[in-house]
Design a protein around this motif. Sequence first.
Motif, PDB file in Angstrom:
ATOM      1  N   LEU A  46      12.138 -33.090 -28.964  1.00 41.79           N
ATOM      2  CA  LEU A  46      11.715 -32.245 -27.873  1.00 41.79           C
ATOM      3  C   LEU A  46      12.582 -32.455 -26.660  1.00 41.79           C
ATOM      4  CD1 LEU A  46       7.794 -31.431 -28.510  1.00 41.79           C
ATOM      5  CD2 LEU A  46       9.623 -29.942 -28.689  1.00 41.79           C
ATOM      6  N   ILE A  47      12.259 -33.600 -26.297  1.00 41.28           N
ATOM      7  CA  ILE A  47      13.315 -33.944 -25.082  1.00 41.28           C
ATOM      8  C   ILE A  47      14.483 -33.693 -25.225  1.00 41.28           C
ATOM      9  CG2 ILE A  47      13.615 -36.001 -23.557  1.00 41.28           C
ATOM     10  CD1 ILE A  47      10.886 -37.095 -24.002  1.00 41.28           C
ATOM     11  N   GLU A  48      15.091 -34.210 -26.339  1.00 45.29           N
ATOM     12  CA  GLU A  48      16.803 -33.942 -26.695  1.00 45.29           C
ATOM     13  C   GLU A  48      16.886 -32.413 -26.902  1.00 45.29           C
ATOM     14  OE1 GLU A  48      20.477 -34.895 -26.868  1.00 45.29           O
ATOM     15  OE2 GLU A  48      19.060 -36.304 -26.325  1.00 45.29           O
ATOM     16  N   ASN A  49      16.100 -31.771 -27.314  1.00 46.88           N
ATOM     17  CA  ASN A  49      16.137 -30.294 -27.533  1.00 46.88           C
ATOM     18  C   ASN A  49      16.454 -29.587 -26.242  1.00 46.88           C
ATOM     19  OD1 ASN A  49      14.182 -27.666 -27.012  1.00 46.88           O
ATOM     20  ND2 ASN A  49      15.496 -27.317 -28.856  1.00 46.88           N
ATOM     21  N   MET A  50      15.369 -30.198 -25.426  1.00 42.59           N
ATOM     22  CA  MET A  50      15.412 -29.686 -23.719  1.00 42.59           C
ATOM     23  C   MET A  50      16.644 -30.102 -22.950  1.00 42.59           C
ATOM     24  SD  MET A  50      11.319 -30.044 -22.265  1.00 42.59           S
ATOM     25  CE  MET A  50      11.004 -31.469 -23.008  1.00 42.59           C
ATOM     26  N   ALA A  51      17.190 -31.167 -23.246  1.00 44.10           N
ATOM     27  CA  ALA A  51      18.510 -31.522 -22.631  1.00 44.10           C
ATOM     28  C   ALA A  51      19.716 -30.792 -23.311  1.00 44.10           C
ATOM     29  CB  ALA A  51      18.290 -33.210 -22.981  1.00 44.10           C
ATOM     30  N   GLN A  52      19.492 -30.709 -24.465  1.00 49.91           N
ATOM     31  CA  GLN A  52      20.979 -29.932 -25.107  1.00 49.91           C
ATOM     32  C   GLN A  52      20.622 -28.428 -24.691  1.00 49.91           C
ATOM     33  OE1 GLN A  52      21.366 -30.512 -29.284  1.00 49.91           O
ATOM     34  NE2 GLN A  52      21.060 -32.849 -28.953  1.00 49.91           N
ATOM     35  N   THR A  53      19.656 -27.933 -24.400  1.00 52.35           N
ATOM     36  CA  THR A  53      19.563 -26.532 -23.899  1.00 52.35           C
ATOM     37  C   THR A  53      20.264 -26.543 -22.382  1.00 52.35           C
ATOM     38  OG1 THR A  53      17.480 -26.160 -25.135  1.00 52.35           O
ATOM     39  CG2 THR A  53      17.779 -24.801 -23.069  1.00 52.35           C
ATOM     40  N   GLN A  92       2.113 -30.210 -27.848  1.00 54.78           N
ATOM     41  CA  GLN A  92       2.039 -30.100 -29.484  1.00 54.78           C
ATOM     42  C   GLN A  92       3.358 -30.290 -29.839  1.00 54.78           C
ATOM     43  OE1 GLN A  92       2.050 -25.898 -31.112  1.00 54.78           O
ATOM     44  NE2 GLN A  92      -0.005 -26.401 -31.105  1.00 54.78           N
ATOM     45  N   LEU A  93       3.336 -31.008 -31.100  1.00 52.83           N
ATOM     46  CA  LEU A  93       4.474 -31.168 -31.815  1.00 52.83           C
ATOM     47  C   LEU A  93       4.773 -30.248 -32.811  1.00 52.83           C
ATOM     48  CD1 LEU A  93       4.105 -35.000 -32.820  1.00 52.83           C
ATOM     49  CD2 LEU A  93       5.567 -34.130 -31.048  1.00 52.83           C
ATOM     50  N   PRO A  94       5.952 -29.602 -32.830  1.00 55.26           N
ATOM     51  CA  PRO A  94       6.162 -28.531 -33.802  1.00 55.26           C
ATOM     52  C   PRO A  94       6.307 -28.929 -35.173  1.00 55.26           C
ATOM     53  CG  PRO A  94       7.982 -28.917 -32.373  1.00 55.26           C
ATOM     54  CD  PRO A  94       6.824 -29.730 -31.982  1.00 55.26           C
ATOM     55  N   LYS A  95       5.977 -28.261 -36.232  1.00 61.33           N
ATOM     56  CA  LYS A  95       6.156 -28.430 -37.590  1.00 61.33           C
ATOM     57  C   LYS A  95       7.561 -28.074 -38.143  1.00 61.33           C
ATOM     58  CE  LYS A  95       1.259 -27.667 -38.277  1.00 61.33           C
ATOM     59  NZ  LYS A  95       0.379 -26.690 -38.453  1.00 61.33           N
ATOM     60  N   LEU A  96       7.742 -28.793 -39.343  1.00 62.30           N
ATOM     61  CA  LEU A  96       8.852 -28.656 -40.000  1.00 62.30           C
ATOM     62  C   LEU A  96       8.822 -27.283 -40.307  1.00 62.30           C
ATOM     63  CD1 LEU A  96      11.122 -30.017 -41.729  1.00 62.30           C
ATOM     64  CD2 LEU A  96       9.522 -30.183 -43.481  1.00 62.30           C
ATOM     65  N   HIS A  97      10.276 -26.690 -40.169  1.00 56.95           N
ATOM     66  CA  HIS A  97      10.701 -25.254 -40.542  1.00 56.95           C
ATOM     67  C   HIS A  97      10.438 -24.402 -39.154  1.00 56.95           C
ATOM     68  CE1 HIS A  97      12.275 -26.689 -44.333  1.00 56.95           C
ATOM     69  NE2 HIS A  97      10.970 -26.898 -44.695  1.00 56.95           N
ATOM     70  N   GLU A  98       9.506 -24.782 -38.360  1.00 53.44           N
ATOM     71  CA  GLU A  98       9.170 -23.989 -37.303  1.00 53.44           C
ATOM     72  C   GLU A  98      10.353 -23.579 -36.372  1.00 53.44           C
ATOM     73  OE1 GLU A  98       5.689 -23.899 -33.623  1.00 53.44           O
ATOM     74  OE2 GLU A  98       5.744 -25.073 -35.334  1.00 53.44           O
ATOM     75  N   THR A  99      10.373 -22.640 -35.816  1.00 55.41           N
ATOM     76  CA  THR A  99      11.522 -22.222 -34.844  1.00 55.41           C
ATOM     77  C   THR A  99      10.800 -22.472 -33.490  1.00 55.41           C
ATOM     78  OG1 THR A  99      12.570 -20.900 -36.142  1.00 55.41           O
ATOM     79  CG2 THR A  99      13.049 -20.478 -33.860  1.00 55.41           C
ATOM     80  N   ILE A 100      11.581 -23.228 -32.735  1.00 53.69           N
ATOM     81  CA  ILE A 100      11.053 -23.303 -31.339  1.00 53.69           C
ATOM     82  C   ILE A 100      11.888 -22.645 -30.256  1.00 53.69           C
ATOM     83  CG2 ILE A 100       9.431 -25.258 -31.815  1.00 53.69           C
ATOM     84  CD1 ILE A 100      11.869 -27.032 -30.359  1.00 53.69           C
ATOM     85  N   THR A 101      11.489 -22.215 -29.301  1.00 54.15           N
ATOM     86  CA  THR A 101      12.617 -21.768 -28.211  1.00 54.15           C
ATOM     87  C   THR A 101      12.078 -22.404 -26.794  1.00 54.15           C
ATOM     88  OG1 THR A 101      10.770 -20.020 -27.503  1.00 54.15           O
ATOM     89  CG2 THR A 101      12.315 -19.157 -28.951  1.00 54.15           C
ATOM     90  N   THR A 102      13.281 -22.677 -26.157  1.00 55.71           N
ATOM     91  CA  THR A 102      13.243 -23.434 -24.929  1.00 55.71           C
ATOM     92  C   THR A 102      14.047 -22.907 -23.724  1.00 55.71           C
ATOM     93  OG1 THR A 102      13.486 -25.102 -26.339  1.00 55.71           O
ATOM     94  CG2 THR A 102      14.125 -25.933 -24.153  1.00 55.71           C
ATOM     95  N   GLU A 103      13.352 -22.740 -22.821  1.00 56.08           N
ATOM     96  CA  GLU A 103      13.895 -22.013 -21.650  1.00 56.08           C
ATOM     97  C   GLU A 103      14.307 -23.253 -20.427  1.00 56.08           C
ATOM     98  OE1 GLU A 103      11.370 -18.768 -20.350  1.00 56.08           O
ATOM     99  OE2 GLU A 103      11.316 -18.176 -22.332  1.00 56.08           O
ATOM    100  N   ALA A 104      15.289 -23.305 -19.827  1.00 61.41           N
ATOM    101  CA  ALA A 104      15.832 -24.124 -18.771  1.00 61.41           C
ATOM    102  C   ALA A 104      15.968 -23.032 -17.450  1.00 61.41           C
ATOM    103  CB  ALA A 104      16.821 -24.871 -18.931  1.00 61.41           C
ATOM    104  N   HIS A 105      15.286 -23.471 -16.599  1.00 64.69           N
ATOM    105  CA  HIS A 105      15.609 -22.822 -15.156  1.00 64.69           C
ATOM    106  C   HIS A 105      16.145 -23.689 -14.092  1.00 64.69           C
ATOM    107  CE1 HIS A 105      13.278 -19.200 -16.162  1.00 64.69           C
ATOM    108  NE2 HIS A 105      12.512 -20.224 -16.971  1.00 64.69           N
TER     109      HIS A 105
END
Length: 143
Positions: A58-65, A96-109
């Motif tokens: 999740l942290i890497e996903n946020m950084a890559q966003t 919460q940890l997302p599950k396998l095959h779930e699609t998460i969305t991430t917003e950076a302001h």
Amino acid sequence: MATQEFPITNISHLIPQKTPFVMVDTLLDFTPNKVKSSFTIQEDNLLVKDHYFLESGLIENMAQTVALHTGYDFFLRNEVAPTGYIGSIKKVEVFQLPKLHETITTEAHILHEFMGVTMVEVKAFNQNQEEIASAQMKTVIAN
């Protein structure tokens, strides 16, 4: 000035990360002050354990966003996306940890940007649009 319609699924030229360490797969929206990405969690992801996407993912996903925001901004100016680094991370909360095959969305302001240093507030959401993680990050463009 280059432009594309959203969503953009071919984003490999917009971020410095390469397979197998890519934690974003779609650019959903972009403005000078924000970016929105999505990511579908696959079985072969390095940061999946016991069918859950780990906190580090999740942290890497946020950084890559955040990197996606910078990369697309440079793309719009017909410039090569620079390499950047995480300068600091603070106020990380994982609800919460997302599950396998779930699609998460991430917003950076973007909160502040000055001389290649960007302070952002980032939030990740599950498929039900519930906030699952948040952080403040400072990123630095490499010279």
